[in-house]
Design an enzyme around this catalytic site. Structure first.
Site, PDB file in Angstrom:
ATOM      1  N   LYS A  13       8.650  -5.641  -5.516  1.00 66.03           N
ATOM      2  CA  LYS A  13       9.753  -5.696  -4.821  1.00 66.03           C
ATOM      3  C   LYS A  13       9.394  -6.105  -3.328  1.00 66.03           C
ATOM      4  O   LYS A  13      10.173  -6.691  -2.790  1.00 66.03           O
ATOM      5  CB  LYS A  13      10.149  -3.950  -4.639  1.00 66.03           C
ATOM      6  N   ARG A  88      16.374   6.000  -4.327  1.00 67.30           N
ATOM      7  CA  ARG A  88      15.339   6.394  -5.163  1.00 67.30           C
ATOM      8  C   ARG A  88      15.609   7.561  -6.029  1.00 67.30           C
ATOM      9  O   ARG A  88      14.778   8.040  -6.637  1.00 67.30           O
ATOM     10  CB  ARG A  88      14.205   6.884  -4.275  1.00 67.30           C
ATOM     11  N   ARG A 127      -4.402  -4.271  -4.424  1.00 67.62           N
ATOM     12  CA  ARG A 127      -3.275  -4.737  -3.157  1.00 67.62           C
ATOM     13  C   ARG A 127      -4.218  -4.495  -1.919  1.00 67.62           C
ATOM     14  O   ARG A 127      -4.560  -3.342  -1.568  1.00 67.62           O
ATOM     15  CB  ARG A 127      -2.075  -3.826  -3.082  1.00 67.62           C
ATOM     16  N   ARG A 160      -3.597   0.420   1.731  1.00 62.93           N
ATOM     17  CA  ARG A 160      -2.644   1.665   1.793  1.00 62.93           C
ATOM     18  C   ARG A 160      -3.244   3.020   1.284  1.00 62.93           C
ATOM     19  O   ARG A 160      -3.829   2.962   0.418  1.00 62.93           O
ATOM     20  CB  ARG A 160      -1.541   1.323   1.109  1.00 62.93           C
ATOM     21  N   ARG A 171       2.788   8.497  -8.248  1.00 59.33           N
ATOM     22  CA  ARG A 171       3.843   7.907  -7.908  1.00 59.33           C
ATOM     23  C   ARG A 171       4.529   7.467  -8.955  1.00 59.33           C
ATOM     24  O   ARG A 171       5.873   7.320  -9.049  1.00 59.33           O
ATOM     25  CB  ARG A 171       3.430   6.499  -6.909  1.00 59.33           C
TER      26      ARG A 171
END
Ligand code: AP5
Ligand code: ZN
Length: 216
Positions: A13, A88, A127, A160, A171
């Site tokens: 996203k 969400r 990431r 992160r 998640r």
């Protein structure tokens, strides 16, 4: 053009939002980025959101809804907007619907990015992000030119806090329970378009541009 970009963590996203914003010149509204920015600036909102984000849980609806409403009232949203990571939950989607009606606006398209669970986990674990300019890297797919440094601004890249193996599993479960029902919600409204986020970035982006071209 008023667009929602949906999909599980790691679907791409943020990566595609940056490209859409570049190409179409509409503001990018990422609730995750808003919370991280607040945390960086030490605001009460940032500290509150951190309690949930670090555990992979959703920030309470009441908080998120107010933030997005305020953001959508800003003049730059007159030309359109790209919502990334909001709504969400069904409650957030209903609130958005009501609010847009009040403003005489509507959503034109909901792009749902999909990818295999294994792909999503690997995307998130590898990431790395730039805390200064927000550039996003992937240690294997999109490594920085100099190890650990941002190509754009030279800052040290960070991971992160919610990008650990344990938190990403949580998640993804939260996504399945609370966000996945929105696929049906927007499909019934005739607004849903699916994009294979497992494809190489340029191919997935071409698919997104075809969709946006057809609704423009
Ligand atoms: P948020 O920041 O929205 O995170 P997320 O939805 O979990 O999504 P991610 O940022 O992890 O993934 P992405 O899809 O953007 O993937 P990316 O493009 O970076 O939310 C974080 C938290 O905030 C939530 O858990 C919650 O606590 C809270 N929150 C936010 N909004 C909320 C709301 N509305 N209600 C309640 N709580 C809320 O890509 C991932 C990696 O893969 C990158 O390294 C990238 O370089 C790489 N990559 C991407 N695409 C490709 C590709 N095609 N090929 C190869 N590599 C790729
Ligand atoms: Zn940078």
């Amino acid at each position: 053009m008023n667009v929602i970009l949906m999909g599980p963590p790691g679907a791409g996203k943020g990566t595609h939002a940056a490209k859409i914003v570049d190409k179409y010149g509409i503001p990018h509204i990422s609730t995750g980025d808003i919370f991280r920015e607040n945390l960086k600036n030490g605001t009460a909102l940032g500290n509150k959101a951190k309690e949930y984000m670090d555990k992979g849980q959703l920030v309470p609806d009441e908080i998120v809804i107010e933030i997005v409403k305020d953001r959508l009232k800003r003049p730059d949203c007159e030309k359109g907007f790209l919502l990334d990571g909001f709504p969400r939950t069904i409650k957030q989607a209903d609130a958005l619907d009501d609010f847009l009606k009040e403003m005489g606006k509507k959503i034109d398209a909901v792009i749902n990015m999909v990818a295999e669970r294994e792909t999503l986990i690997n995307r998130v674990i590898y990431r790395r992000v730039c805390p200064e300019c927000g550039a996003v890297y992937h240690l294997i797919n999109i490594p920085p030119k100099v190890e650990g440094k941002c190509d754009v601004c030279g800052a040290n890249l960070i991971q992160r806090k919610d990008d650990t193996k344990e938190t990403i599993e949580k998640r993804l479960d939260v996504y399945d329970e609370q966000t996945k029902p929105l696929i049906d919600y927007y499909s019934k409204k005739g607004l849903l378009y699916e994009v294979d986020g497992g494809k190489p970035i340029e191919e997935a982006f071409a698919d997104i541009c075809r969709i946006l071209g057809s609704i423009d």
